[in-house]
Design an enzyme around this catalytic site. Sequence first.
Site, PDB file in Angstrom:
ATOM      1  N   GLU B  74      42.266 129.315  67.646  1.00 43.58           N
ATOM      2  CA  GLU B  74      42.334 128.236  68.564  1.00 43.58           C
ATOM      3  C   GLU B  74      41.255 128.376  69.717  1.00 43.58           C
ATOM      4  OE1 GLU B  74      45.999 128.186  70.940  1.00 43.58           O
ATOM      5  OE2 GLU B  74      45.108 126.519  71.978  1.00 43.58           O
ATOM      6  N   ASP B 142      42.944 140.851  82.365  1.00 45.83           N
ATOM      7  CA  ASP B 142      42.453 139.957  83.436  1.00 45.83           C
ATOM      8  C   ASP B 142      42.880 140.676  84.726  1.00 45.83           C
ATOM      9  OD1 ASP B 142      41.996 137.887  85.239  1.00 45.83           O
ATOM     10  OD2 ASP B 142      43.622 136.519  84.370  1.00 45.83           O
ATOM     11  N   ASP B 144      42.338 140.010  89.011  1.00 39.80           N
ATOM     12  CA  ASP B 144      41.988 139.013  89.844  1.00 39.80           C
ATOM     13  C   ASP B 144      41.888 139.430  91.156  1.00 39.80           C
ATOM     14  OD1 ASP B 144      41.550 136.433  90.040  1.00 39.80           O
ATOM     15  OD2 ASP B 144      43.512 135.744  89.045  1.00 39.80           O
ATOM     16  N   GLY B 194      33.485 134.246  86.925  1.00 39.63           N
ATOM     17  CA  GLY B 194      33.004 133.110  87.738  1.00 39.63           C
ATOM     18  C   GLY B 194      33.307 133.186  89.099  1.00 39.63           C
ATOM     19  N   HIS B 356      48.081 134.420  74.638  1.00 40.04           N
ATOM     20  CA  HIS B 356      47.334 133.899  75.959  1.00 40.04           C
ATOM     21  C   HIS B 356      46.065 133.422  75.767  1.00 40.04           C
ATOM     22  CE1 HIS B 356      48.774 134.126  79.879  1.00 40.04           C
ATOM     23  NE2 HIS B 356      49.947 134.521  79.729  1.00 40.04           N
ATOM     24  N   LEU B 357      45.677 132.521  76.366  1.00 43.06           N
ATOM     25  CA  LEU B 357      44.365 131.850  76.424  1.00 43.06           C
ATOM     26  C   LEU B 357      43.511 132.940  77.459  1.00 43.06           C
ATOM     27  CD1 LEU B 357      45.255 128.350  76.335  1.00 43.06           C
ATOM     28  CD2 LEU B 357      44.220 129.484  74.325  1.00 43.06           C
TER      29      LEU B 357
END
Lengths: 449, 456
Positions: B74, B142, B144, B194, B356-357
């Site tokens: 996907e 991930d 953050d 980013g 999860h994307l």
Amino acid sequence: MEIVRSQRNLTADGPPSLSLYRSAPSLEVRLEDFELYAIDRLRVLKGISDGISRGKKPEEMEKLVSELWRANMRHQDASEVTNKDMISHFVLRLVYCRTEDLRKWFLSMETTLFRYRFRLESPESQRMLMAEFQLPYKALSNAEFETVKDKLGQVARSIGQSSNAETIFFKVPFEEVPELVASRRVFLLKGYAYVAMNQVVSLVVTQFRSNLSKALVLTNRKWTSTIREQEKERLTPIVEALSNSYLGPDYSQPKEFAEISLKDIDQLASNSFPLCMRHLFEKLREDHHLRHGGRMQLGLFLKGVGLKLDDALAFWKMEFSQKVGTERFDKEYAYTIRHNYGKEGKRTDYTPYSCHKIISSTPGVGDHHGCPYRHFSEENLRAALGKIGVGSRALDDVMDKVRNRHYQLACTLTFEAIHAASCDTGINHPNHYFSESQKILKSRIQPTT
Amino acid sequence: MTKEEVLVERDDMQIDGGGPDSRQVRADPAGFSADYLKIYYGKLFPCADIYKWLSYGNDGKHPACDHSYIGRREFSFTLEHDIYVRFQSFNNANEMENAIKEKCPFKIDIGPVYSVDPAKRHAYAQAGNNVFTPVERELIFDIDMSDYDDVRYCCSGADVCLDCWPLMTIAIKVMDRALRDDFGFNHILWAYSGRRGVHCWVCDGRARRLSNEQRSSIADYLRVYKGGENNSKKVNLTGPVLHPFLARTYTDVLRGFFEEKLLCSQKLLASEERCQKILELIPDESIAAELLDRWQGNRRSSISKEDVNIARWEQLKHILQSGKQKAQGLRRCVEEIVFSYTYPRLDMEVSKHMNHLLKAPFCVHPKTGRVCVPIDPDNCGDFDPTTVPTLSELLEELNMSRTRAEPENEWERTSLGKSIRFFRSSFLHPLLKSCKEEMESSYNAKLQQSRNSLSW
């Protein structure tokens, strides 16, 4: 499987009483036994499920399981005991193979049952069971043991066990022992976990679980393709009745108090919401925002309580738009609310979270979801309970339960303190708390004649 | 005189000039536009490399290749005005490149490999029972910076600067070592997200095939910091000694970064409020009170030569680690404070589930205009988020060197070249080499098996 440092000798111990349930027994079973045995086993599994959601520690679970087993799985005829075990297991496979949720529950409970029964076996029969699983692991050689000895000792001490030079270790891919990895109870090196003899239960359980999981899928296929039709008159009604009676309501469809409206919601929150939901509700009113975990936990609860989709959208919008604006709400948040009501994506009608799920969640920075009894610090919990009107004596009782990790009992005591009424069934679902509370409050408004 | 006045360390020198700080990553709406992005996708975005990576060798000619593999992956596009388009799939590099150039997504996310082509999932839905389900996915992490707001005082929320970035350096060092040494993974890609954090992709075959339960177990192994707004003590280290992984992490990474970098750069003990926050982590109130008393007292003279943060930290360590404090909870306390202020904070949900994307590397962050470039874990201390190439800089570089026309490798002429070369040499090529070997050996094993069964 090879055991290097100990010679196997078959003593008077005899074969282990624990079965791996590899194949269904070819026995004649009376129809009454079919149902009765299954009900007895369900009592055991249900008891285990309660134990887990109360956050019982391994030693307490071990005691609970052996008590449940003794109380329910006995048979006046000693030779029947093994048969009863086999039959009840395979009947329940039929009962619980039919949906994903049923399979998940059954798999989890049977695996837990197996785990504690395995722990109760003698070391000798534990080894025999391992051999029966044909696990392809070799005990660590002496040379290899020497190279990691220090680290193995360090791990043992880190979990409060004394390191013992006599212990046999097995070197297995870390994937095989997820629970030992998750709790850092093993030494890991280059993808291998070093599992001590007293931890092999994890290895065996992983194997048991994966075998049973595959078997359940196959059983389901057989059930839908042939058995259901063949047994239409005889077994099918029993099987279908059995699965409904014991899982309890899942509160996916509000039943008793069909609808609630937005204007009552503040009133209801302060009268009938359990602490976990009340906390989320108040934080939402205060911050006009909740992070994802909180939105899910509160959102699905409100759905279960009877908040209709349109009202839910209005409710969340009213709060969130103050923080992020109407446009961003429509774009980013409205979707998940409709999704929860089964109107988007794969269109599943999601069920409200149970206590079990909430207690085992892992709130992170900025999160307010989870179970207050489990996730609040003692100080914060005391303050929160005081604020909702739990008196000091009741408060001490609640804190006592919390310290012993009986989170649902703590919640039940809170319920009783606030409502000045007893709650014999105990709280096992936030929506259950709500409906019990409403029952009591409504009966006080309209006293029965 | 109030306590506050005593405790605040006077800084007579301005550290930075006034006005907006150029050494900070902030939103820069001017540096990003759909038109710029079109040129970026046309000339610079390494689409073919991404395709190669996600094919894992299945795009070759070997008889063991699974040609349906990439088509079951996907991709999700976020178009302008936050329009999400999920469940895209591509059967070859051209399809993928054309779709990206044509739709010009502001963000490209990569999802799992499903059992069937995700674009056709509805066709399979009728067939019943769970045909459409994720079967493979990189193990992803991930991290953050906004999750560290309670331990950084330089910026907050989505902003990052060189004073707080070391927290990400720590995360990369700790996790990269554990993933390689403990879990035995080799093909790990770290990328700047980013703006305010980093992403990690573990791409070994073994990692891609992990079940959700196994993913959770790894995330739990790596998790020490337990958040939750209503729980004041977030790190609990129990047991008489630390697990080897934690002990090594503490001595090799955390302690050094805390004492040599963060303590001073974040001024962790420079005001009463900050001191209180650290003292709250000491379970023994009398010791906490004693320390506060010392820090408030007139002992400035004795510590004036040193930085106040370091001096106070030394005092704290001295009291807590002196022979008197035999109680286990207190001996662990220094370590707990260091872990609380430095240990990586993972977004657990991202790592626990296959579906999860996660944003693809080399995307451009729409708010900052910065490219999600790979980070070299062996030199992550040198990574500087404030000098990561931005979309507008890259296009300017292209314009500057119009003269030489080599449409194939235009990125060579820009500051993105270094990142693409690193991606290829340190990640892509070794990965594809081992994919090939894995394919070869499983094919031979299968061949052997079928030979054996024939001879029976």
